[in-house]
Design an enzyme around this catalytic site. Structure first.
Site, PDB file in Angstrom:
ATOM      1  N   SER A 104      55.883  -4.812 -15.447  1.00 50.69           N
ATOM      2  CA  SER A 104      55.334  -3.518 -15.866  1.00 50.69           C
ATOM      3  C   SER A 104      54.415  -3.670 -17.066  1.00 50.69           C
ATOM      4  O   SER A 104      53.714  -2.727 -17.418  1.00 50.69           O
ATOM      5  CB  SER A 104      56.452  -2.527 -16.167  1.00 50.69           C
ATOM      6  OG  SER A 104      57.575  -3.142 -16.695  1.00 50.69           O
ATOM      7  N   HIS A 163      53.463  -3.202  -8.535  1.00 48.73           N
ATOM      8  CA  HIS A 163      54.256  -2.511  -9.552  1.00 48.73           C
ATOM      9  C   HIS A 163      54.886  -1.243  -8.983  1.00 48.73           C
ATOM     10  O   HIS A 163      54.216  -0.235  -8.786  1.00 48.73           O
ATOM     11  CB  HIS A 163      53.365  -2.177 -10.763  1.00 48.73           C
ATOM     12  CG  HIS A 163      54.108  -1.572 -11.911  1.00 48.73           C
ATOM     13  ND1 HIS A 163      53.542  -0.720 -12.823  1.00 48.73           N
ATOM     14  CD2 HIS A 163      55.405  -1.707 -12.303  1.00 48.73           C
ATOM     15  CE1 HIS A 163      54.443  -0.357 -13.709  1.00 48.73           C
ATOM     16  NE2 HIS A 163      55.585  -0.948 -13.412  1.00 48.73           N
ATOM     17  N   ASN A 208      51.288   3.609 -17.395  1.00 43.70           N
ATOM     18  CA  ASN A 208      51.810   3.393 -18.748  1.00 43.70           C
ATOM     19  C   ASN A 208      50.722   3.479 -19.798  1.00 43.70           C
ATOM     20  O   ASN A 208      51.008   3.662 -20.984  1.00 43.70           O
ATOM     21  CB  ASN A 208      52.530   2.047 -18.840  1.00 43.70           C
ATOM     22  CG  ASN A 208      53.956   2.168 -18.338  1.00 43.70           C
ATOM     23  OD1 ASN A 208      54.519   3.262 -18.317  1.00 43.70           O
ATOM     24  ND2 ASN A 208      54.529   1.065 -17.903  1.00 43.70           N
TER      25      ASN A 208
HETATM   26  P1  NAD Z   1      67.230  -6.023 -14.426  1.00 45.57           P
HETATM   27  O1  NAD Z   1      67.683  -6.588 -15.706  1.00 45.57           O
HETATM   28  O2  NAD Z   1      68.002  -4.887 -13.826  1.00 45.57           O
HETATM   29  O3  NAD Z   1      67.203  -7.208 -13.315  1.00 45.57           O
HETATM   30  C1  NAD Z   1      66.643  -8.460 -13.535  1.00 45.57           C
HETATM   31  C2  NAD Z   1      67.416  -9.450 -12.701  1.00 45.57           C
HETATM   32  O4  NAD Z   1      66.705 -10.672 -12.682  1.00 45.57           O
HETATM   33  C3  NAD Z   1      68.804  -9.752 -13.261  1.00 45.57           C
HETATM   34  O5  NAD Z   1      69.760  -9.578 -12.254  1.00 45.57           O
HETATM   35  C4  NAD Z   1      68.701 -11.218 -13.715  1.00 45.57           C
HETATM   36  O6  NAD Z   1      69.903 -11.926 -13.525  1.00 45.57           O
HETATM   37  C5  NAD Z   1      67.618 -11.741 -12.819  1.00 45.57           C
HETATM   38  N1  NAD Z   1      66.888 -12.867 -13.342  1.00 45.57           N
HETATM   39  C6  NAD Z   1      66.468 -13.094 -14.611  1.00 45.57           C
HETATM   40  N2  NAD Z   1      65.764 -14.241 -14.677  1.00 45.57           N
HETATM   41  C7  NAD Z   1      65.732 -14.752 -13.419  1.00 45.57           C
HETATM   42  C8  NAD Z   1      65.124 -15.908 -12.855  1.00 45.57           C
HETATM   43  N3  NAD Z   1      64.437 -16.754 -13.598  1.00 45.57           N
HETATM   44  N4  NAD Z   1      65.274 -16.086 -11.529  1.00 45.57           N
HETATM   45  C9  NAD Z   1      65.986 -15.238 -10.783  1.00 45.57           C
HETATM   46  N5  NAD Z   1      66.578 -14.120 -11.261  1.00 45.57           N
HETATM   47  C10 NAD Z   1      66.447 -13.891 -12.571  1.00 45.57           C
HETATM   48  O7  NAD Z   1      65.712  -5.658 -14.614  1.00 45.57           O
HETATM   49  P2  NAD Z   1      64.818  -4.602 -13.808  1.00 45.57           P
HETATM   50  O8  NAD Z   1      64.862  -3.304 -14.511  1.00 45.57           O
HETATM   51  O9  NAD Z   1      65.167  -4.652 -12.368  1.00 45.57           O
HETATM   52  O10 NAD Z   1      63.359  -5.212 -14.045  1.00 45.57           O
HETATM   53  C11 NAD Z   1      62.879  -6.318 -13.360  1.00 45.57           C
HETATM   54  C12 NAD Z   1      61.375  -6.396 -13.481  1.00 45.57           C
HETATM   55  O11 NAD Z   1      60.798  -5.180 -13.000  1.00 45.57           O
HETATM   56  C13 NAD Z   1      60.855  -6.604 -14.880  1.00 45.57           C
HETATM   57  O12 NAD Z   1      59.697  -7.384 -14.820  1.00 45.57           O
HETATM   58  C14 NAD Z   1      60.514  -5.168 -15.306  1.00 45.57           C
HETATM   59  O13 NAD Z   1      59.529  -5.125 -16.312  1.00 45.57           O
HETATM   60  C15 NAD Z   1      59.979  -4.620 -14.017  1.00 45.57           C
HETATM   61  N6  NAD Z   1      60.036  -3.146 -13.892  1.00 45.57           N
HETATM   62  C16 NAD Z   1      61.129  -2.463 -14.310  1.00 45.57           C
HETATM   63  C17 NAD Z   1      61.164  -1.069 -14.162  1.00 45.57           C
HETATM   64  C18 NAD Z   1      62.361  -0.269 -14.588  1.00 45.57           C
HETATM   65  O14 NAD Z   1      62.237   0.947 -14.739  1.00 45.57           O
HETATM   66  N7  NAD Z   1      63.518  -0.882 -14.762  1.00 45.57           N
HETATM   67  C19 NAD Z   1      60.074  -0.412 -13.573  1.00 45.57           C
HETATM   68  C20 NAD Z   1      58.979  -1.156 -13.136  1.00 45.57           C
HETATM   69  C21 NAD Z   1      58.979  -2.528 -13.304  1.00 45.57           C
END
Ligand code: NAD
Length: 509
Positions: A124, A145, A195
């Site tokens: 993001s 995204h 954003n």
């Molecule tokens: P989250 O913490 O819920 O999940 C991330 C997962 O990735 C965890 O389960 C972790 O164990 C795993 N992980 C970490 N490093 C890893 C690796 N090297 N290989 C494999 N797995 C790995 O996070 P999220 O909220 O799902 O966000 C994930 C991505 O999506 C981020 O880049 C975030 O910026 C993006 N994002 C999040 C949102 C939101 O609202 N949460 C919205 C849009 C984009």
């Protein structure tokens, strides 16, 4: 490059957190075989078990047949090794938001997937160009995204880095459509579309709070009155001030500390104090109670209307004329109100026995009072929903306290809930919407997205009632520029710098 066909092809999702699980669900529902991987042992299996619960609930509600649920779930396979990405035509990465981790993941995957596979990132805030740097085939890296919650939010920003192959971006655009989403193209720039353009929605309210122009509840009411589903304060409380502050900081930093994006000390203090919003039990409001009731500002007219002149042309002046006619009818036949209309006096609003109720054009009530030599001047916020529903909250300010009660009474008579705020240019809604338009204009100028893309992104990504260019189409570019110039004149600094795109358009109108 030759992309492996993505339609119906196997998808590998890396990261089984909130976003990864949602992406796996959407891909499986669109018929793809999905392999779900997480470096945390058991996380992918747990995510699938959670999805099974979600599907059960959908079946119970009658939104999904038991058969479809079972088939969709069967298409999601938790896997324990990256090597299971072999054969996938598309990888979607939703791991931790760290550049090094994402680069390392893609570098490893390059040796596993076929040459035609696409590597998509759900980042993001990180530059897609930077994530692709160092890879053998940076052209196949693209941003995909999604917004949270993935199954419900329609928007996908398809983000192209400097080296992203056009065919790859197009393929992801089409695939997003096939998954039931509305994709919008964006270039890899800080905050992408949503954003970035959303920053002023929070920043203007925080700036008004900093100078104590109004309370959070009044600012929320004013923006809900303009058609936004949630006011900025309640929305920041929902998002979490730590998250919202972090996004603002990252956009600020990524823009080389351009003061246009400067974060607010008001929010920094809340984060420092642990007042994070709903999740910590207190932000601008206490939870579970939420926003306090607005003070009762409704007033009754003590003097029956005499001579009322409606100034201005167009739908807003027409709506005011209609409201005045209804008010006058309530006083008839005891009191005869003389109603006139002047269309080209250069302002929109009402003249009531000489006193002025002026719709904000950037001038403050104090400035208009100085120009006209009268004390009985009030400015009210721009109307964004027409005709205004009865009880629409509307911010207003007076040049002199002696007119506050009568101005509030007039607004009450016209069907509004008057919100007395400090005498600032563009008050609340007009100023906020003008700044959203300005930010969107710069995004378009810089090739981040198209006008239609900006509109779709803001409506679908953050539920705005209209996109910034739709707001502009009901306004006038010259008036928006004047309002921004008024803000710039008062506050100086870079925040209210007018986008060259708007400035140019204003010259041609
Ligand atoms: P989250 O913490 O819920 O999940 C991330 C997962 O990735 C965890 O389960 C972790 O164990 C795993 N992980 C970490 N490093 C890893 C690796 N090297 N290989 C494999 N797995 C790995 O996070 P999220 O909220 O799902 O966000 C994930 C991505 O999506 C981020 O880049 C975030 O910026 C993006 N994002 C999040 C949102 C939101 O609202 N949460 C919205 C849009 C984009």
């Amino acid at each position: 490059m030759n992309i492996t066909s993505l339609q119906g092809a196997p998808v590998f999702v890396a990261g089984a957190g909130i976003m990864g699980a949602g992406i796996a669900q959407v891909a499986a529902q669109a018929g793809h075989e999905v392999r779900l991987f997480d470096m945390r042992e058991g996380a992918a299996t747990a995510a699938k078990a959670k999805l099974a619960g979600t599907f059960d609930a959908l079946v119970t509600k009658g939104k999904l047949s038991a058969e479809a649920a079972q088939q969709t779930l069967a298409r999601i396979r938790p896997v324990a090794a990256l090597a299971d990405a072999a054969g996938a035509a598309l990888v979607v990465e939703a791991i931790v938001e760290q550049l090094d981790a994402k680069r390392a993941l893609f570098a490893e995957l390059e040796g596993i997937v076929g040459q035609g596979a696409v590597l998509a990132t759900n980042t993001s805030s990180i530059s897609v160009t930077a994530i692709a740097n160092g890879l053998k085939r940076p052209g196949r890296v693209v941003g995909m995204h999604f917004f949270n919650p993935v199954p419900l939010m329609k928007l996908v920003e398809v983000v192209s880095g400097l080296q992203t192959d056009c065919a790859v971006a197009e393929a992801i655009f089409e695939l997003s459509r096939a998954w039931g989403k509305t994709p919008v193209h964006a270039t890899s720039t800080p905050g992408f579309i949503v954003n970035r353009i959303a920053r002023p929605y929070y920043a203007e309210t925080l700036a008004l709070l900093q100078e104590r122009a109004a309370t959070p509840a009044m600012l929320d009411a004013a923006l809900r009155g303009a058609g936004f589903r949630m006011g900025p304060c309640e929305l920041m409380d929902l998002i979490g001030h730590d998250t919202n502050f972090a996004v603002t900081n990252s956009v600020f930093e990524a823009n080389f500390y351009d003061k246009r994006y400067q974060p607010s000390g008001v929010q920094r203090e809340m984060v420092a104090g642990g007042l994070l919003g709903r999740k910590s039990g207190q932000g601008f409001y206490r939870y579970p109670e939420g926003a306090p009731a607005l003070p009762d500002t409704a007033c009754k007219l003590t003097v029956a209307p005499g001579q009322v002149t409606i100034h201005g042309s167009g739908p807003i002046a027409d709506a005011l004329a209609h409201a005045v006619a209804q008010t006058a009818a309530r006083y008839a036949p005891q009191h005869v109100c003389v109603i006139a209309r002047l269309r080209d006096t250069g302002w929109t609003g009402l003249e009531i026995d000489g006193a002025r109720l002026v719709m904000s054009d950037g001038r403050t009530a104090g400035e208009i009072a100085a120009e006209t030599g009268r004390r009985d001047v009030a400015v009210f916020d721009r109307l964004f929903t027409l005709p205004p529903a009865p009880g629409t909250p509307l911010a207003f300010a007076v040049a002199d306290e002696v007119w506050r009660v009568r101005a509030a009474a007039w607004l009450t008579e016209l069907g509004f809930v008057p919100l007395p705020v400090a005498d600032t240019p563009g008050l609340v809604a007009a100023r906020t919407v003008a700044m959203l338009i300005n930010e969107a204009a710069d995004a378009v100028l810089q090739g981040v997205c198209s006008e239609a893309g900006a509109d779709a992104a803001m409506k679908l990504g953050v539920n705005y009632p209209q996109g910034p260019f739709e707001f502009l189409s009901h306004w006038s570019v010259g008036e928006v520029v004047n309002l921004l110039d008024a803000l710039d004149h008062l506050y100086r600094g870079e925040r209210y710098r007018v986008s060259p795109l708007l400035r140019r358009r204003a010259l041609h109108h």
